[in-house]
Scaffold this active site. Structure first.
Site, short mmCIF file in Angstrom:
data_model
loop_
_atom_site.label_atom_id
_atom_site.label_comp_id
_atom_site.label_asym_id
_atom_site.label_seq_id
_atom_site.Cartn_x
_atom_site.Cartn_y
_atom_site.Cartn_z
N HIS A 33 0.85 -1.19 0.00
CA HIS A 33 0.00 0.00 0.00
C HIS A 33 0.89 1.25 0.00
O HIS A 33 1.74 1.42 0.87
CB HIS A 33 -0.89 -0.03 1.25
CG HIS A 33 -1.92 1.04 1.29
ND1 HIS A 33 -3.12 0.96 0.59
CD2 HIS A 33 -1.96 2.22 1.96
CE1 HIS A 33 -3.84 2.05 0.83
NE2 HIS A 33 -3.16 2.84 1.65
N ASP A 35 0.91 5.32 0.01
CA ASP A 35 0.11 6.50 0.35
C ASP A 35 0.69 7.75 -0.30
O ASP A 35 1.73 8.25 0.12
CB ASP A 35 0.05 6.67 1.86
CG ASP A 35 -0.83 5.63 2.52
OD1 ASP A 35 -2.00 5.51 2.10
OD2 ASP A 35 -0.36 4.94 3.44
N HIS A 66 -2.79 4.56 -3.19
CA HIS A 66 -3.90 5.32 -2.58
C HIS A 66 -3.61 6.81 -2.80
O HIS A 66 -2.71 7.37 -2.19
CB HIS A 66 -3.94 4.95 -1.09
CG HIS A 66 -4.93 5.71 -0.28
ND1 HIS A 66 -4.95 5.67 1.11
CD2 HIS A 66 -5.96 6.54 -0.63
CE1 HIS A 66 -5.93 6.43 1.56
NE2 HIS A 66 -6.55 6.98 0.54
C1 DX5 Z 1 -3.53 7.41 6.25
C2 DX5 Z 1 -3.04 6.40 5.25
C3 DX5 Z 1 -2.84 5.06 5.78
C4 DX5 Z 1 -1.82 4.94 6.88
C5 DX5 Z 1 -2.28 3.87 7.81
O1 DX5 Z 1 -3.83 8.59 5.63
O2 DX5 Z 1 -3.98 6.31 4.17
O3 DX5 Z 1 -2.57 4.12 4.75
O4 DX5 Z 1 -0.54 4.63 6.43
O5 DX5 Z 1 -1.43 3.87 8.87
P1 DX5 Z 1 -1.70 3.07 10.21
O6 DX5 Z 1 -1.86 1.63 9.87
O7 DX5 Z 1 -0.45 3.35 10.98
O8 DX5 Z 1 -2.95 3.66 10.84
ZN ZN Z 2 -3.73 4.60 2.69
#
Ligand code: DX5
Ligand code: ZN
Length: 229
Positions: A33, A35, A66
């Site tokens: 994933h 970000d 994402h």
């Molecule tokens: C938040 C991101 C997530 C984030 C999740 O804006 O979209 O993908 O990395 O992180 P955790 O698992 O640490 O909540």
């Molecule tokens: Zn994300």
């Protein structure tokens, strides 16, 4: 259910992404994933397509990109060209969501729509049959390591219901934000199949990442097995 673990590299060591991805892969990661944040749609800036292109060379796993950016249409081609296999876009910034989804699929990637915690499920109503997956944000996007919002469980159930009513029974739900050993079973029981986790996998440092990924995946698989019974 088809459980897939999607480690979020946001919590990994940006100077050693290849090494951290390898550790998560050994621990059972199914997709990576990524970000992407623009400092405009969300209050943080992360990475762009050059990093996706670099990751493409070091992992065979699908790259799940994402896009937390204000103008995703402008960059779809660049991200798919860089190696994205799944591209998810936020409904909050897309007045022509149907066209955007068609564009992602035409480029050859899986098209997903993301809902912020305050965005109602009904925004998916007209495109529910055209989606490859739905990403339910269980924190407000922008940062890793936040606390899971409990109402996300009802939201996951509602999205599952909407997709099923639209005949799109195969499109999975991805959940993102605050997923760890204390929340994973509940989201799987609610119907989430793709599980994003940053802090829970990489938060303990490189040496812990493999075991942390494995523990989370095992917990998810156990919950899925329980839910099937
Ligand atoms: C938040 C991101 C997530 C984030 C999740 O804006 O979209 O993908 O990395 O992180 P955790 O698992 O640490 O909540
Ligand atoms: Zn994300």
């Amino acid at each position: 259910m088809n459980i897939r673990l999607a480690p979020s590299i946001l919590a990994a060591d940006f100077a050693a992404l290849g090494r951290d991805i390898e550790a998560a892969t050994r621990g059972g990661a199914d997709q990576i994933h990524v970000d992407v944040m623009d400092g405009h749609f969300v209050p943080n800036i992360t990475i762009g397509q050059p990093v996706v292109r670099a990751l493409r060379k070091v992992t065979a796993l699908p790259l799940d990109v994402h896009l937390m950016i204000s103008d995703p249409d402008r960059y779809l081609e660049a991200f798919v060209d860089a190696g994205a296999n799944m591209v998810s876009v936020h409904v909050e910034v897309l007045p022509h969501l149907h066209r955007t989804l068609g564009q992602i699929r035409k480029l050859g990637a899986k098209a997903g729509v993301v809902l912020n915690p305050s965005t109602p499920v009904v925004t998916l109503e007209e495109v529910a049959g055209e989606l490859d997956f739905v990403l339910v944000m269980s924190v407000n996007p922008g940062f890793g390591g936040q606390v899971f919002i409990p109402n996300s469980l009802a939201k996951i159930r509602a999205v599952r219901g909407l997709l099923d009513r639209a005949g799109n029974t195969r499109a999975p739900i991805e959940v993102d934000g605050g997923i760890d050993l204390t929340t994973v079973a509940a989201v799987v029981e609610a119907g989430a199949e793709w599980l994003v986790a940053g802090q829970a996998i990489f938060g303990g440092g490189h040496a812990q990442a493999e075991a942390a990924a494995r523990a989370l995946k095992d917990a998810a698989l156990a919950a899925a097995e329980g839910a099937a019974r």
